[in-house]
Design a protein around this motif. Structure first.
Motif, PDB file in Angstrom:
ATOM      1  N   THR A   1       0.826  -1.207   0.000  1.00 40.48           N
ATOM      2  CA  THR A   1       0.000   0.000   0.000  1.00 40.48           C
ATOM      3  C   THR A   1       0.861   1.258   0.000  1.00 40.48           C
ATOM      4  O   THR A   1       0.586   2.215  -0.740  1.00 40.48           O
ATOM      5  N   LEU A   2       1.910   1.284   0.817  1.00 35.50           N
ATOM      6  CA  LEU A   2       2.810   2.441   0.834  1.00 35.50           C
ATOM      7  C   LEU A   2       3.540   2.603  -0.497  1.00 35.50           C
ATOM      8  O   LEU A   2       3.746   3.724  -0.973  1.00 35.50           O
ATOM      9  N   THR A   3       3.924   1.482  -1.085  1.00 31.41           N
ATOM     10  CA  THR A   3       4.585   1.539  -2.400  1.00 31.41           C
ATOM     11  C   THR A   3       3.644   2.123  -3.443  1.00 31.41           C
ATOM     12  O   THR A   3       4.038   2.981  -4.246  1.00 31.41           O
ATOM     13  N   PHE A   4       2.395   1.652  -3.430  1.00 32.94           N
ATOM     14  CA  PHE A   4       1.399   2.227  -4.333  1.00 32.94           C
ATOM     15  C   PHE A   4       1.222   3.713  -4.052  1.00 32.94           C
ATOM     16  O   PHE A   4       1.126   4.526  -4.986  1.00 32.94           O
TER      17      PHE A   4
ATOM     18  N   LEU B   1       3.648   5.049 -11.827  1.00 36.90           N
ATOM     19  CA  LEU B   1       2.998   4.301 -10.752  1.00 36.90           C
ATOM     20  C   LEU B   1       3.369   2.822 -10.800  1.00 36.90           C
ATOM     21  O   LEU B   1       3.493   2.161  -9.767  1.00 36.90           O
ATOM     22  N   ILE B   2       3.567   2.316 -12.007  1.00 37.09           N
ATOM     23  CA  ILE B   2       3.861   0.896 -12.181  1.00 37.09           C
ATOM     24  C   ILE B   2       5.263   0.534 -11.705  1.00 37.09           C
ATOM     25  O   ILE B   2       5.470  -0.519 -11.088  1.00 37.09           O
ATOM     26  N   ILE B   3       6.235   1.397 -11.960  1.00 35.40           N
ATOM     27  CA  ILE B   3       7.642   1.081 -11.667  1.00 35.40           C
ATOM     28  C   ILE B   3       7.880   0.718 -10.205  1.00 35.40           C
ATOM     29  O   ILE B   3       8.509  -0.318  -9.907  1.00 35.40           O
ATOM     30  N   PRO B   4       7.398   1.510  -9.219  1.00 38.57           N
ATOM     31  CA  PRO B   4       7.628   1.109  -7.812  1.00 38.57           C
ATOM     32  C   PRO B   4       6.989  -0.230  -7.467  1.00 38.57           C
ATOM     33  O   PRO B   4       7.557  -1.005  -6.681  1.00 38.57           O
ATOM     34  N   LEU B   5       5.821  -0.522  -8.035  1.00 41.49           N
ATOM     35  CA  LEU B   5       5.148  -1.794  -7.750  1.00 41.49           C
ATOM     36  C   LEU B   5       5.937  -2.978  -8.297  1.00 41.49           C
ATOM     37  O   LEU B   5       6.015  -4.039  -7.663  1.00 41.49           O
ATOM     38  N   ILE B   6       6.533  -2.807  -9.468  1.00 41.86           N
ATOM     39  CA  ILE B   6       7.379  -3.870 -10.022  1.00 41.86           C
ATOM     40  C   ILE B   6       8.628  -4.051  -9.168  1.00 41.86           C
ATOM     41  O   ILE B   6       9.061  -5.180  -8.892  1.00 41.86           O
ATOM     42  N   CYS B   7       9.196  -2.936  -8.720  1.00 38.21           N
ATOM     43  CA  CYS B   7      10.411  -3.001  -7.899  1.00 38.21           C
ATOM     44  C   CYS B   7      10.160  -3.754  -6.601  1.00 38.21           C
ATOM     45  O   CYS B   7      10.990  -4.580  -6.183  1.00 38.21           O
ATOM     46  N   ILE B   8       9.028  -3.488  -5.937  1.00 36.86           N
ATOM     47  CA  ILE B   8       8.747  -4.165  -4.674  1.00 36.86           C
ATOM     48  C   ILE B   8       8.502  -5.651  -4.897  1.00 36.86           C
ATOM     49  O   ILE B   8       8.847  -6.487  -4.055  1.00 36.86           O
TER      50      ILE B   8
ATOM     51  N   ARG C   1      10.934 -11.071  -4.468  1.00 40.15           N
ATOM     52  CA  ARG C   1      11.130 -12.209  -5.374  1.00 40.15           C
ATOM     53  C   ARG C   1       9.800 -12.866  -5.741  1.00 40.15           C
ATOM     54  O   ARG C   1       9.650 -14.093  -5.711  1.00 40.15           O
ATOM     55  N   LEU C   2       8.859 -12.016  -6.105  1.00 40.06           N
ATOM     56  CA  LEU C   2       7.536 -12.479  -6.525  1.00 40.06           C
ATOM     57  C   LEU C   2       7.316 -12.097  -7.984  1.00 40.06           C
ATOM     58  O   LEU C   2       7.832 -11.077  -8.448  1.00 40.06           O
ATOM     59  N   PRO C   3       6.561 -12.898  -8.724  1.00 39.49           N
ATOM     60  CA  PRO C   3       6.216 -12.485 -10.094  1.00 39.49           C
ATOM     61  C   PRO C   3       5.385 -11.217 -10.029  1.00 39.49           C
ATOM     62  O   PRO C   3       4.506 -11.087  -9.172  1.00 39.49           O
ATOM     63  N   SER C   4       5.658 -10.268 -10.915  1.00 40.68           N
ATOM     64  CA  SER C   4       4.936  -8.994 -10.883  1.00 40.68           C
ATOM     65  C   SER C   4       3.433  -9.209 -11.009  1.00 40.68           C
ATOM     66  O   SER C   4       2.636  -8.528 -10.351  1.00 40.68           O
ATOM     67  N   MET C   5       3.034 -10.155 -11.875  1.00 44.46           N
ATOM     68  CA  MET C   5       1.617 -10.419 -12.089  1.00 44.46           C
ATOM     69  C   MET C   5       1.373 -11.918 -12.147  1.00 44.46           C
ATOM     70  O   MET C   5       2.152 -12.649 -12.742  1.00 44.46           O
ATOM     71  N   SER C   6       0.273 -12.340 -11.534  1.00 46.69           N
ATOM     72  CA  SER C   6      -0.111 -13.749 -11.599  1.00 46.69           C
ATOM     73  C   SER C   6      -1.062 -14.021 -12.754  1.00 46.69           C
ATOM     74  O   SER C   6      -1.378 -15.179 -13.034  1.00 46.69           O
TER      75      SER C   6
ATOM     76  N   TRP D   1      -4.088  -2.450 -11.730  1.00 47.76           N
ATOM     77  CA  TRP D   1      -5.161  -2.869 -10.828  1.00 47.76           C
ATOM     78  C   TRP D   1      -5.461  -4.367 -10.874  1.00 47.76           C
ATOM     79  O   TRP D   1      -5.592  -5.009  -9.832  1.00 47.76           O
ATOM     80  N   ARG D   2      -5.617  -4.921 -12.052  1.00 47.37           N
ATOM     81  CA  ARG D   2      -5.915  -6.357 -12.152  1.00 47.37           C
ATOM     82  C   ARG D   2      -4.661  -7.187 -12.386  1.00 47.37           C
ATOM     83  O   ARG D   2      -4.702  -8.411 -12.307  1.00 47.37           O
ATOM     84  N   GLY D   3      -3.542  -6.524 -12.638  1.00 48.99           N
ATOM     85  CA  GLY D   3      -2.290  -7.234 -12.809  1.00 48.99           C
ATOM     86  C   GLY D   3      -1.516  -7.308 -11.508  1.00 48.99           C
ATOM     87  O   GLY D   3      -1.549  -8.303 -10.794  1.00 48.99           O
ATOM     88  N   ILE D   4      -0.847  -6.211 -11.149  1.00 50.55           N
ATOM     89  CA  ILE D   4       0.052  -6.227  -9.991  1.00 50.55           C
ATOM     90  C   ILE D   4      -0.709  -6.217  -8.666  1.00 50.55           C
ATOM     91  O   ILE D   4      -0.496  -7.082  -7.807  1.00 50.55           O
ATOM     92  N   LEU D   5      -1.598  -5.225  -8.473  1.00 54.83           N
ATOM     93  CA  LEU D   5      -2.252  -5.094  -7.166  1.00 54.83           C
ATOM     94  C   LEU D   5      -3.170  -6.274  -6.853  1.00 54.83           C
ATOM     95  O   LEU D   5      -3.200  -6.759  -5.717  1.00 54.83           O
TER      96      LEU D   5
END
Length: 269
Positions: free
Chosen positions: A59-62, A97-104, A109-114, A188-192
Motif C-alpha cells: 500500500t505504501l509503495t502504491f 505508478l507501475i515502476i515502484p510496484l514492479i520493484c517491490i 522475489r515475486l512475479p509482478s503479475m499472476s 489494478w488487475r495485474g500487480i495489485l
C-alpha cells in the motif's frame, strides 16, 4: 515473545485493509496534509500486527507511485494543449505508478503479475455477478454479453454526435483506449490484484482493488458518485480476471468501454 495481533479475525483484517487502502487514495487526491498525517499514524499502529505488514508495504509503495504520478501531472502535464495530448500524456504517466510496484515485487522475489497468461475462456462464471447468479456461462460468452450491454447502453449518446466528430477522433480513440486500458489493467488487475490475493484471497482482493480503481478517477475530474460507479466496473474487471486467470478479458472489455466513452463525448467533448 508472542506476536501482537490487532486483528484476531480475518474479517477484521480484511475490512481494515479495505478502509486503509481506500482512504489513502482519497487523501492523496485531496492533498490534505492533516489527513495524510492521521493516515500515517494509523499505519504506524497497524504495523504492530505482523500479518498486516506485507499489505502495508504494498500500500505504501502504491501511495508513493500515486503521489509521483500526481506530481508529474500537476507540474508537467496539466497545462499542456491540445486537450487530447494532455490526456494521452496523463495516461502514459501511469508508468510512474507501475515502476515502484514492479520493484517491490522484485525485492520480495515475486512475479509482478499472476494473471499475465492465456485466458481460460471456457471457465464457468455466473450471471449476473460472476460469483453468484441464476445461470452459468463460459467466460467468453459472459464477456460478449457484457460488452453488448455496454454498447446498447451508450449507443444513444453516440448517435447524438455528428459523423464528422467521430471521424475526427478515431486516432485519439485508438491510442487512448489501448494505452489507458493496458496500463490501468496492469496496475489494478495485474500487480495489485496479484499482491492482495496473496494477502486476503481472491474475493477480498477484487473488492479492495475495485474500490481503489473507482476512487482514483476523482483525480481525472470525475465526481465521487461517478467514482463509485467506476468501482462497480472494477469489480467485474477483477472478477473476470480471477476466473479466467488472465487480465486479457479485462483489457478487452476496458478498451471497448473507453472507446464508447470517447465516441459518446463523455471523455472528450
Amino acid at each position: 515473545m508472542k506476536e501482537t495481533l490487532l486483528f484476531p479475525s480475518s474479517a477484521e483484517r480484511n475490512i481494515t485493509s479495505l478502509i486503509l487502502f481506500g482512504t489513502l487514495i482519497i487523501v492523496l487526491q485531496l492533498n490534505n496534509y492533516l489527513l495524510m498525517t492521521v493516515w500515517g499514524i494509523g499505519v504506524g499502529l497497524i504495523l504492530i500486527d505482523k500479518s498486516m505488514r506485507f499489505f502495508i508495504v504494498i500500500t505504501l509503495t502504491f501511495g508513493i507511485g500515486f503521489f509521483l504520478y500526481g506530481y508529474v501531472n500537476s507540474q508537467w502535464i496539466a497545462d499542456m494543449s491540445p486537450e487530447e495530448m494532455r490526456i494521452i500524456l496523463n495516461r502514459l504517466s501511469l508508468i510512474v505508478l507501475i515502476i515502484p510496484l514492479i520493484c517491490i515485487s522484485l525485492i520480495y522475489r515475486l512475479p509482478s503479475m499472476s494473471y499475465w497468461q492465456k485466458p481460460q475462456w471456457g471457465e464457468l462464471v455466473r450471471i449476473p455477478f460472476i460469483w453468484s447468479g441464476f445461470r452459468q456461462v463460459k467466460v467468453s460468452k459472459f464477456l460478449a454479453m457484457a460488452m453488448l450491454i455496454n454498447l446498447i447502453a451508450i449507443m444513444p449518446f453516440i448517435v447524438n454526435n455528428s459523423w464528422i466528430y467521430i471521424q475526427e477522433i478515431w486516432g485519439f480513440l485508438l491510442l487512448f483506449s489501448t494505452l489507458n486500458s493496458v496500463l490501468e489493467e496492469i496496475i489494478w488487475r495485474g500487480i495489485l490484484l496479484s499482491r492482495f490475493s496473496e494477502c486476503f484471497g481472491n474475493r477480498w482482493a477484487v473488492l479492495i482493488t475495485s474500490i481503489g480503481f473507482g476512487l482514483q478517477h476523482y483525480s481525472l475530474g470525475f465526481s465521487w458518485v461517478s467514482c463509485l460507479l467506476f468501482s462497480v466496473g472494477g469489480f467485474y474487471f477483477g472478477a473476470i480476471t480471477v476466473h479466467s486467470k488472465s487480465i486479457i478479458p479485462a483489457i478487452i472489455w476496458h478498451m471497448l468501454f473507453n472507446a464508447l466513452m470517447i465516441l459518446s463525448g463523455m471523455l472528450v467533448d
